[in-house]
Design a protein around this motif. Sequence first.
Motif, PDB file in Angstrom:
ATOM      1  N   PRO A   1       0.804  -1.225   0.000  1.00 43.83           N
ATOM      2  CA  PRO A   1       0.000   0.000   0.000  1.00 43.83           C
ATOM      3  C   PRO A   1       0.838   1.277   0.000  1.00 43.83           C
ATOM      4  O   PRO A   1       0.328   2.337  -0.251  1.00 43.83           O
ATOM      5  CB  PRO A   1      -0.809  -0.114   1.282  1.00 43.83           C
ATOM      6  N   LEU A   2       2.140   1.198   0.284  1.00 43.20           N
ATOM      7  CA  LEU A   2       2.973   2.406   0.398  1.00 43.20           C
ATOM      8  C   LEU A   2       4.012   2.484  -0.715  1.00 43.20           C
ATOM      9  O   LEU A   2       5.076   3.044  -0.537  1.00 43.20           O
ATOM     10  CB  LEU A   2       3.650   2.432   1.773  1.00 43.20           C
ATOM     11  N   GLU A   3       3.704   1.947  -1.872  1.00 44.67           N
ATOM     12  CA  GLU A   3       4.636   1.884  -2.992  1.00 44.67           C
ATOM     13  C   GLU A   3       4.882   3.265  -3.600  1.00 44.67           C
ATOM     14  O   GLU A   3       3.998   4.132  -3.591  1.00 44.67           O
ATOM     15  CB  GLU A   3       4.105   0.929  -4.063  1.00 44.67           C
ATOM     16  N   PRO A   4       6.064   3.480  -4.191  1.00 47.68           N
ATOM     17  CA  PRO A   4       6.384   4.791  -4.767  1.00 47.68           C
ATOM     18  C   PRO A   4       5.499   5.195  -5.941  1.00 47.68           C
ATOM     19  O   PRO A   4       5.330   6.386  -6.187  1.00 47.68           O
ATOM     20  CB  PRO A   4       7.843   4.650  -5.192  1.00 47.68           C
ATOM     21  N   ILE A   5       4.900   4.243  -6.649  1.00 43.27           N
ATOM     22  CA  ILE A   5       4.033   4.604  -7.771  1.00 43.27           C
ATOM     23  C   ILE A   5       2.898   5.516  -7.320  1.00 43.27           C
ATOM     24  O   ILE A   5       2.382   6.328  -8.100  1.00 43.27           O
ATOM     25  CB  ILE A   5       3.477   3.336  -8.489  1.00 43.27           C
ATOM     26  N   HIS A   6       2.532   5.448  -6.043  1.00 42.55           N
ATOM     27  CA  HIS A   6       1.458   6.306  -5.521  1.00 42.55           C
ATOM     28  C   HIS A   6       1.826   7.787  -5.562  1.00 42.55           C
ATOM     29  O   HIS A   6       0.940   8.636  -5.534  1.00 42.55           O
ATOM     30  CB  HIS A   6       1.062   5.893  -4.106  1.00 42.55           C
ATOM     31  N   LEU A   7       3.110   8.096  -5.646  1.00 43.16           N
ATOM     32  CA  LEU A   7       3.539   9.496  -5.747  1.00 43.16           C
ATOM     33  C   LEU A   7       3.132  10.124  -7.069  1.00 43.16           C
ATOM     34  O   LEU A   7       3.009  11.347  -7.161  1.00 43.16           O
ATOM     35  CB  LEU A   7       5.063   9.596  -5.584  1.00 43.16           C
ATOM     36  N   ILE A   8       2.945   9.296  -8.098  1.00 43.35           N
ATOM     37  CA  ILE A   8       2.646   9.834  -9.428  1.00 43.35           C
ATOM     38  C   ILE A   8       1.371   9.236 -10.030  1.00 43.35           C
ATOM     39  O   ILE A   8       1.158   9.325 -11.228  1.00 43.35           O
ATOM     40  CB  ILE A   8       3.847   9.649 -10.377  1.00 43.35           C
ATOM     41  N   ASP A   9       0.509   8.653  -9.190  1.00 45.83           N
ATOM     42  CA  ASP A   9      -0.713   8.031  -9.715  1.00 45.83           C
ATOM     43  C   ASP A   9      -1.895   8.989  -9.822  1.00 45.83           C
ATOM     44  O   ASP A   9      -2.934   8.637 -10.371  1.00 45.83           O
ATOM     45  CB  ASP A   9      -1.104   6.791  -8.905  1.00 45.83           C
ATOM     46  N   GLY A  10      -1.768  10.203  -9.279  1.00 39.65           N
ATOM     47  CA  GLY A  10      -2.839  11.187  -9.360  1.00 39.65           C
ATOM     48  C   GLY A  10      -3.970  10.971  -8.377  1.00 39.65           C
ATOM     49  O   GLY A  10      -4.960  11.698  -8.402  1.00 39.65           O
ATOM     50  N   ASP A  11      -3.845  10.007  -7.479  1.00 37.62           N
ATOM     51  CA  ASP A  11      -4.893   9.705  -6.498  1.00 37.62           C
ATOM     52  C   ASP A  11      -4.481  10.277  -5.136  1.00 37.62           C
ATOM     53  O   ASP A  11      -3.526   9.796  -4.529  1.00 37.62           O
ATOM     54  CB  ASP A  11      -5.082   8.187  -6.398  1.00 37.62           C
ATOM     55  N   PRO A  12      -5.187  11.290  -4.624  1.00 40.66           N
ATOM     56  CA  PRO A  12      -4.811  11.915  -3.353  1.00 40.66           C
ATOM     57  C   PRO A  12      -5.074  11.052  -2.123  1.00 40.66           C
ATOM     58  O   PRO A  12      -4.711  11.414  -1.017  1.00 40.66           O
ATOM     59  CB  PRO A  12      -5.656  13.191  -3.316  1.00 40.66           C
ATOM     60  N   ARG A  13      -5.703   9.884  -2.310  1.00 45.99           N
ATOM     61  CA  ARG A  13      -5.982   9.002  -1.180  1.00 45.99           C
ATOM     62  C   ARG A  13      -4.869   7.989  -0.948  1.00 45.99           C
ATOM     63  O   ARG A  13      -4.820   7.345   0.087  1.00 45.99           O
ATOM     64  CB  ARG A  13      -7.300   8.271  -1.407  1.00 45.99           C
ATOM     65  N   THR A  14      -3.986   7.803  -1.931  1.00 47.02           N
ATOM     66  CA  THR A  14      -2.888   6.849  -1.784  1.00 47.02           C
ATOM     67  C   THR A  14      -1.628   7.588  -1.367  1.00 47.02           C
ATOM     68  O   THR A  14      -1.541   8.816  -1.492  1.00 47.02           O
ATOM     69  CB  THR A  14      -2.627   6.102  -3.104  1.00 47.02           C
ATOM     70  N   CYS A  15      -0.622   6.853  -0.890  1.00 49.69           N
ATOM     71  CA  CYS A  15       0.605   7.520  -0.468  1.00 49.69           C
ATOM     72  C   CYS A  15       1.784   6.555  -0.483  1.00 49.69           C
ATOM     73  O   CYS A  15       1.621   5.341  -0.572  1.00 49.69           O
ATOM     74  CB  CYS A  15       0.451   8.135   0.915  1.00 49.69           C
TER      75      CYS A  15
END
Length: 192
Positions: A1-15
């Motif tokens: 759930p804390l993968e770096p792809i979340h930095l550039i996925d455009g989803d403000p709910r992920t991190c």
Amino acid sequence: PLEPIHLIDGDPRTCWSSRTVAQSNAEPGWIRIDLAAEKSIAAVALRKRIPGAVRNVAGSMPMDQGAVEVGMVIPDELEIRLSRDGMTWETVFAGRSDDTPEKPTFHCEFTPRKAKQIWIIGSQFKRVESWHFSFSVASAEVLDGSGRNLALVSLGAGVTVSSTQHSYGQTREEHHRLWPIFSDLGLKWIRI
């Protein structure tokens, strides 16, 4: 759930979250954004995860006093570097983030310049939940002169980070469930 792809996925709910460290300044944490092509860049922003329910669930350890939720940790010290070739770097910001719990974004504007790689280096972390200290945000944005985010996987951007918090077993309950399974699988000794 804390993968770096979340930095550039455009989803403000992920991190994303860097590996936790025992002291706030034990090691720097960093994010490197690689754009699909060289672009004119005017700003860099770090955004915290949109507030949600506190992540304490039944069986979890309670959040430490003074700690913040995962995805809401902008380091106290930041350095932002830009590069056109990945070898020569220009520092466009070095200093305090002036982060507070009420502030959802760190935003750094500068004279527009061409770049393909953006390196965001943080230090002086805050304590995260019941973990140690970490760099943990929802997104790292690279903005052009019109405010458009160029650092999106949908636009071909890539991301590399210093580390990622992969650990499983942050709670006593998880350890009690997992150790018998590890033993059955043949794990008899572990050195920490």
